[in-house]
Design a protein around this motif. Structure first.
Motif, PDB file in Angstrom:
ATOM      1  N   ALA A 226      -4.508   7.125  -1.430  1.00  0.00           N
ATOM      2  CA  ALA A 226      -3.845   5.783  -0.521  1.00  0.00           C
ATOM      3  C   ALA A 226      -4.311   4.598  -1.799  1.00  0.00           C
TER       4      ALA A 226
ATOM      5  N   HIS B 137      -4.461  13.360   0.415  1.00  0.00           N
ATOM      6  CA  HIS B 137      -3.779  12.439  -0.060  1.00  0.00           C
ATOM      7  C   HIS B 137      -4.409  11.479  -0.976  1.00  0.00           C
TER       8      HIS B 137
ATOM      9  N   SER C  54       0.740  -1.463   0.138  1.00  0.00           N
ATOM     10  CA  SER C  54       0.265  -0.078   0.212  1.00  0.00           C
ATOM     11  C   SER C  54       0.916   1.303   0.343  1.00  0.00           C
TER      12      SER C  54
ATOM     13  N   ARG D 223      -7.743   1.910  -5.181  1.00  0.00           N
ATOM     14  CA  ARG D 223      -6.947   3.727  -5.299  1.00  0.00           C
ATOM     15  C   ARG D 223      -8.575   3.927  -4.080  1.00  0.00           C
TER      16      ARG D 223
ATOM     17  N   ARG E  34       1.037   5.748  -0.469  1.00  0.00           N
ATOM     18  CA  ARG E  34       0.301   6.981  -0.098  1.00  0.00           C
ATOM     19  C   ARG E  34       1.139   8.175  -0.490  1.00  0.00           C
TER      20      ARG E  34
ATOM     21  N   ARG F  71      -8.393  10.495   0.180  1.00  0.00           N
ATOM     22  CA  ARG F  71      -8.624   9.895   1.921  1.00  0.00           C
ATOM     23  C   ARG F  71      -8.322  11.795   2.683  1.00  0.00           C
TER      24      ARG F  71
ATOM     25  N   THR G 105      -3.500   0.361  -3.321  1.00  0.00           N
ATOM     26  CA  THR G 105      -3.328  -0.951  -2.018  1.00  0.00           C
ATOM     27  C   THR G 105      -3.160  -1.588  -3.543  1.00  0.00           C
TER      28      THR G 105
END
Length: 101
Positions: A59, A57, A26, A50, A28, A53, A61
């Protein structure tokens, strides 16, 4: 402003006997992209997720599945997080020899 990342081995009790090992990465950043490599070969991810946040940002994974045979050979699997906006790349690698990170 570094992109941050973590690379994890997904414990596979529920997958035991399936002969595969799952890795999760993951990252960021502002515009992170995940790339998987093994040796000099790029690996395609099983999935990428995707999400935005609250802090603005993004994030991301990603998972890949490797065969137990490849894993047992002690190959290195590398996850690279490339942040296009920051023009930065961070990478981590894991292998059977590293064990847990």
């Amino acid at each position: 402003g570094e992109p941050s990342m973590e690379l994890l081995l997904v414990p596979n009790e529920e997958l035991s006997g399936s002969g595969t090992q799952k890795l999760m990465c993951s990252g960021r950043g502002f515009n992170p992209q995940i790339k998987w490599l093994s040796g000099s070969n790029q690996r395609s991810a099983a999935d990428n997720e995707r999400r935005m946040r609250e802090d603005g940002h993004v994030a991301v994974t990603s998972h890949i599945t490797v065969t137990q045979q490849e894993w047992n050979e002690g190959k290195d699997f590398i996850c690279e997080v490339i942040d296009k906006d920051l023009q930065k790349t961070v990478r981590k690698s894991t292998s059977l020899c590293t064990g847990s990170l």
